[in-house]
Design an enzyme around this catalytic site. Structure first.
Site, PDB file in Angstrom:
ATOM      1  N   TYR A  90     -14.842 -12.027  -0.231  1.00 26.81           N
ATOM      2  CA  TYR A  90     -15.547 -10.763  -0.461  1.00 26.81           C
ATOM      3  C   TYR A  90     -16.778 -10.969  -1.349  1.00 26.81           C
ATOM      4  O   TYR A  90     -17.808 -10.333  -1.160  1.00 26.81           O
ATOM      5  CB  TYR A  90     -14.610  -9.738  -1.107  1.00 26.81           C
ATOM      6  CG  TYR A  90     -13.557  -9.212  -0.150  1.00 26.81           C
ATOM      7  CD1 TYR A  90     -13.849  -8.141   0.699  1.00 26.81           C
ATOM      8  CD2 TYR A  90     -12.299  -9.775  -0.073  1.00 26.81           C
ATOM      9  CE1 TYR A  90     -12.900  -7.661   1.588  1.00 26.81           C
ATOM     10  CE2 TYR A  90     -11.335  -9.299   0.808  1.00 26.81           C
ATOM     11  CZ  TYR A  90     -11.649  -8.248   1.639  1.00 26.81           C
ATOM     12  OH  TYR A  90     -10.719  -7.774   2.524  1.00 26.81           O
ATOM     13  N   ASP A 149      -6.820  -2.719  -7.510  1.00 28.35           N
ATOM     14  CA  ASP A 149      -7.328  -3.374  -6.314  1.00 28.35           C
ATOM     15  C   ASP A 149      -7.664  -4.823  -6.624  1.00 28.35           C
ATOM     16  O   ASP A 149      -8.000  -5.143  -7.770  1.00 28.35           O
ATOM     17  CB  ASP A 149      -8.580  -2.659  -5.785  1.00 28.35           C
ATOM     18  CG  ASP A 149      -8.865  -3.061  -4.349  1.00 28.35           C
ATOM     19  OD1 ASP A 149      -8.250  -2.490  -3.436  1.00 28.35           O
ATOM     20  OD2 ASP A 149      -9.681  -3.992  -4.149  1.00 28.35           O
ATOM     21  N   ARG A 183       0.823  -1.224   0.000  1.00 29.42           N
ATOM     22  CA  ARG A 183       0.000   0.000   0.000  1.00 29.42           C
ATOM     23  C   ARG A 183       0.852   1.267   0.000  1.00 29.42           C
ATOM     24  O   ARG A 183       0.470   2.284   0.584  1.00 29.42           O
ATOM     25  CB  ARG A 183      -0.954   0.037   1.195  1.00 29.42           C
ATOM     26  CG  ARG A 183      -2.051  -1.002   1.160  1.00 29.42           C
ATOM     27  CD  ARG A 183      -3.257  -0.488   0.394  1.00 29.42           C
ATOM     28  NE  ARG A 183      -4.262  -1.526   0.255  1.00 29.42           N
ATOM     29  CZ  ARG A 183      -5.369  -1.622   0.993  1.00 29.42           C
ATOM     30  NH1 ARG A 183      -5.623  -0.709   1.890  1.00 29.42           N
ATOM     31  NH2 ARG A 183      -6.211  -2.601   0.806  1.00 29.42           N
ATOM     32  N   ARG A 190      -3.374   6.598   1.279  1.00 25.51           N
ATOM     33  CA  ARG A 190      -3.896   7.814   1.924  1.00 25.51           C
ATOM     34  C   ARG A 190      -2.958   8.467   2.918  1.00 25.51           C
ATOM     35  O   ARG A 190      -3.187   9.599   3.327  1.00 25.51           O
ATOM     36  CB  ARG A 190      -5.234   7.482   2.607  1.00 25.51           C
ATOM     37  CG  ARG A 190      -6.369   7.305   1.637  1.00 25.51           C
ATOM     38  CD  ARG A 190      -7.528   6.580   2.267  1.00 25.51           C
ATOM     39  NE  ARG A 190      -7.145   5.209   2.546  1.00 25.51           N
ATOM     40  CZ  ARG A 190      -7.958   4.294   3.074  1.00 25.51           C
ATOM     41  NH1 ARG A 190      -9.189   4.615   3.398  1.00 25.51           N
ATOM     42  NH2 ARG A 190      -7.522   3.073   3.298  1.00 25.51           N
ATOM     43  N   ARG A 231      -6.349  11.485  -5.731  1.00 28.69           N
ATOM     44  CA  ARG A 231      -7.608  10.767  -5.544  1.00 28.69           C
ATOM     45  C   ARG A 231      -8.783  11.746  -5.595  1.00 28.69           C
ATOM     46  O   ARG A 231      -9.819  11.438  -6.178  1.00 28.69           O
ATOM     47  CB  ARG A 231      -7.590  10.027  -4.212  1.00 28.69           C
ATOM     48  CG  ARG A 231      -8.778   9.111  -4.000  1.00 28.69           C
ATOM     49  CD  ARG A 231      -8.585   8.396  -2.682  1.00 28.69           C
ATOM     50  NE  ARG A 231      -9.705   7.590  -2.276  1.00 28.69           N
ATOM     51  CZ  ARG A 231     -10.872   8.052  -1.862  1.00 28.69           C
ATOM     52  NH1 ARG A 231     -11.103   9.355  -1.840  1.00 28.69           N
ATOM     53  NH2 ARG A 231     -11.818   7.229  -1.468  1.00 28.69           N
TER      54      ARG A 231
HETATM   55  O1  CP3 Z   1      -0.105  -1.632  -2.515  1.00 29.61           O
HETATM   56  C1  CP3 Z   1      -0.339  -0.716  -3.331  1.00 29.61           C
HETATM   57  O2  CP3 Z   1       0.077   0.453  -3.185  1.00 29.61           O
HETATM   58  C2  CP3 Z   1      -1.066  -1.076  -4.630  1.00 29.61           C
HETATM   59  C3  CP3 Z   1      -2.477  -0.946  -4.621  1.00 29.61           C
HETATM   60  C4  CP3 Z   1      -3.345  -1.864  -3.757  1.00 29.61           C
HETATM   61  C5  CP3 Z   1      -4.548  -1.410  -3.172  1.00 29.61           C
HETATM   62  N1  CP3 Z   1      -5.185  -2.474  -2.631  1.00 29.61           N
HETATM   63  C6  CP3 Z   1      -5.015  -0.013  -3.199  1.00 29.61           C
HETATM   64  C7  CP3 Z   1      -6.089   0.394  -2.268  1.00 29.61           C
HETATM   65  C8  CP3 Z   1      -3.242  -3.232  -3.475  1.00 29.61           C
HETATM   66  C9  CP3 Z   1      -2.110  -4.201  -3.796  1.00 29.61           C
HETATM   67  C10 CP3 Z   1      -4.434  -3.606  -2.768  1.00 29.61           C
HETATM   68  C11 CP3 Z   1      -4.722  -4.984  -2.344  1.00 29.61           C
HETATM   69  C12 CP3 Z   1      -5.951  -5.264  -1.602  1.00 29.61           C
HETATM   70  N2  CP3 Z   1      -7.173  -4.667  -1.728  1.00 29.61           N
HETATM   71  C13 CP3 Z   1      -6.084  -6.315  -0.664  1.00 29.61           C
HETATM   72  C14 CP3 Z   1      -4.998  -7.309  -0.307  1.00 29.61           C
HETATM   73  C15 CP3 Z   1      -3.993  -6.763   0.629  1.00 29.61           C
HETATM   74  C16 CP3 Z   1      -4.499  -6.519   2.022  1.00 29.61           C
HETATM   75  O3  CP3 Z   1      -4.526  -5.318   2.390  1.00 29.61           O
HETATM   76  O4  CP3 Z   1      -4.828  -7.473   2.720  1.00 29.61           O
HETATM   77  C17 CP3 Z   1      -7.395  -6.280  -0.175  1.00 29.61           C
HETATM   78  C18 CP3 Z   1      -7.982  -7.211   0.876  1.00 29.61           C
HETATM   79  C19 CP3 Z   1      -8.085  -5.253  -0.868  1.00 29.61           C
HETATM   80  C20 CP3 Z   1      -9.528  -4.888  -0.761  1.00 29.61           C
HETATM   81  C21 CP3 Z   1      -9.699  -3.511  -0.279  1.00 29.61           C
HETATM   82  N3  CP3 Z   1      -9.382  -2.372  -0.999  1.00 29.61           N
HETATM   83  C22 CP3 Z   1     -10.220  -3.094   0.959  1.00 29.61           C
HETATM   84  C23 CP3 Z   1     -10.674  -4.039   2.063  1.00 29.61           C
HETATM   85  C24 CP3 Z   1     -10.216  -1.706   0.961  1.00 29.61           C
HETATM   86  C25 CP3 Z   1     -10.806  -0.804   2.019  1.00 29.61           C
HETATM   87  C26 CP3 Z   1      -9.987  -0.732   3.243  1.00 29.61           C
HETATM   88  C27 CP3 Z   1      -9.095   0.458   3.177  1.00 29.61           C
HETATM   89  O5  CP3 Z   1      -7.884   0.314   3.419  1.00 29.61           O
HETATM   90  O6  CP3 Z   1      -9.637   1.530   2.922  1.00 29.61           O
HETATM   91  C28 CP3 Z   1      -9.639  -1.270  -0.256  1.00 29.61           C
HETATM   92  C29 CP3 Z   1      -9.411   0.120  -0.684  1.00 29.61           C
HETATM   93  C30 CP3 Z   1      -8.033   0.476  -1.159  1.00 29.61           C
HETATM   94  N4  CP3 Z   1      -7.248  -0.268  -1.981  1.00 29.61           N
HETATM   95  C31 CP3 Z   1      -7.352   1.704  -0.897  1.00 29.61           C
HETATM   96  C32 CP3 Z   1      -6.141   1.654  -1.598  1.00 29.61           C
HETATM   97  C33 CP3 Z   1      -5.095   2.728  -1.678  1.00 29.61           C
HETATM   98  C34 CP3 Z   1      -7.920   2.857  -0.091  1.00 29.61           C
HETATM   99  C35 CP3 Z   1      -8.959   3.496  -0.930  1.00 29.61           C
HETATM  100  C36 CP3 Z   1      -9.043   4.991  -0.848  1.00 29.61           C
HETATM  101  O7  CP3 Z   1      -8.215   5.720  -1.409  1.00 29.61           O
HETATM  102  O8  CP3 Z   1     -10.036   5.436  -0.236  1.00 29.61           O
END
Ligand code: CP3
Length: 344
Positions: free
Chosen positions: A152, A75, A25, A29, A38
């Site tokens: 999910y 994602d 990640r 944010r 964003r």
């Molecule tokens: O790592 C990186 O920088 C690359 C991008 C990336 C994102 N999500 C961006 C993201 C990657 C590799 C993921 C993987 C992901 N997404 C996983 C597996 C890794 C882990 O964290 O266990 C999972 C389970 C998801 C599903 C997901 N996406 C959830 C549960 C959420 C909401 C929770 C949260 O952190 O807000 C997201 C949103 C998400 N994916 C964000 C980002 C940067 C935040 C969204 C925003 O900008 O509001």
């Protein structure tokens, strides 16, 4: 040149003086420049599907910190969307999807081969990045592992214990297995296309592998991962694959051999000494600093970072967090972690 890229060298099994580093990640944010882009995109999914802005946020942490790898911005839940599920994100809560709990829901999903139109912008992001990254920076693509994505899709949201997926697997194994199989085939297509668009490494996120116990772990964490890796290796034998069966505990042991992964990413519920003794003996490992140090910083961050580097310096190691960095993290602590890894 491939051998300028320290991540590729570690993945090929080389023990480096200083471990290469990137961070789960890393585009997110906690960075003001991410929040600005964003806001420009409107919402999270619009950012994922806007190749120019997704390229920009992928590059932001590379510019700021000089990480050794860039992970494309997207994602794991884009695959369900490409298969026809509804997907949206509720601010402050997380993802929501249409649920799969009957044969009729499953029958509405698209074929694995039909995902590419929806995912075209993701491949474009990778093509953009191929030309934009510094020569020493490795480009990583990714997908969710079938089990984690299925949790999910069945629940329609994130769940603390993956209860709905466990329930479906136990009450209607034929339907659940059909869903896992569709996701496995779609993941193979998706990661192949990412490699063809420029990903030099791919990573499989099995964030909820830890909730699979006993034979279920073999059936739903190991078997689908092995099927994806076997198919990718047949098509793209030179592309290394990182597997992340998060919170696998003792089941990290032998995971690389059982699945064919080139590297196992490890969360911070196990110690680096344990990883050296039990997992790194089979090859490259990635991890595993607690992401809470990115919030708290200070001497504890430095001490724990050094401890991980020292414990894993006898074999191939890519430094990373044990899970994604959180929005409340301080970018100064990220810099302190990098300086500690690179400078002692
Ligand atoms: O790592 C990186 O920088 C690359 C991008 C990336 C994102 N999500 C961006 C993201 C990657 C590799 C993921 C993987 C992901 N997404 C996983 C597996 C890794 C882990 O964290 O266990 C999972 C389970 C998801 C599903 C997901 N996406 C959830 C549960 C959420 C909401 C929770 C949260 O952190 O807000 C997201 C949103 C998400 N994916 C964000 C980002 C940067 C935040 C969204 C925003 O900008 O509001």
């Amino acid at each position: 040149m491939a051998n300028d890229k320290t991540i590729l060298r570690a993945l090929a099994g080389e023990t480096l003086q200083t471990p290469p580093i990137w961070m789960m990640r890393q585009a997110g944010r906690y960075l003001p420049e991410y929040r600005a882009t964003r806001a420009q995109a409107g919402d999270f999914l619009s950012l994922c599907y806007n190749s120019d802005l997704a390229t920009e946020v992928t590059l932001q942490p590379i510019r700021r910190f000089g990480f050794d790898a860039a992970i494309m911005f997207a994602d794991i839940l884009l695959i369900p969307q490409a298969l026809g599920a509804d997907l949206w994100f509720v601010t402050g809560e997380g993802p929501r999807l249409s649920t799969i709990d009957s044969e009729a829901d499953f029958a509405r999903l698209a074929d694995a081969a039909d995902i590419h139109e929806t995912l075209g912008p993701i491949y474009q992001t990778l093509r953009n990045l191929t030309g934009a990254l510094p020569p020493e920076t490795t480009l990583i693509g990714f997908a969710g592992a079938p089990w984690t994505v299925a949790t999910y899709m069945v629940a329609g949201r994130g769940t603390p214990d993956q209860g709905p997926a466990h329930a479906l697997k136990n009450t209607n194994p034929a339907l659940f297995d059909a869903l896992i199989d569709r996701l496995t085939k779609a993941t193979i297509e998706y990661l192949s296309a990412q490699i063809e668009a420029g990903a030099e490494v791919v990573k499989l996120f099995d964030s909820w592998a830890g909730s699979l116990k006993g034979a279920d772990f073999d059936r739903y964490a190991i078997a689908p991962t092995k099927e994806v890796i076997t198919a990718l290796k047949a098509r793209h034998p030179d592309t290394p694959i990182i597997a992340f069966p998060r919170e696998a505990g003792d089941k990290y042991i032998g995971f690389a051999k059982k699945t064919g992964a080139d590297c196992v990413a490890i969360d911070n519920s196990v110690t680096a000494d344990w990883v050296a003794e039990n997992v790194q003996v089979d090859g490259c490992v990635q991890g595993n600093l607690a992401s809470s140090h990115m919030v708290t910083g200070g001497d504890a961050l430095v001490r724990e970072t050094r401890q991980i580097v020292n414990a894993l310096r006898g074999g191939p190691h890519i430094f990373n967090l044990g899970h994604g960095i959180t929005p409340d993290a301080n970018p100064d602590n990220v810099q302190l972690m990098i300086d500690t890894v690179r400078g002692g």
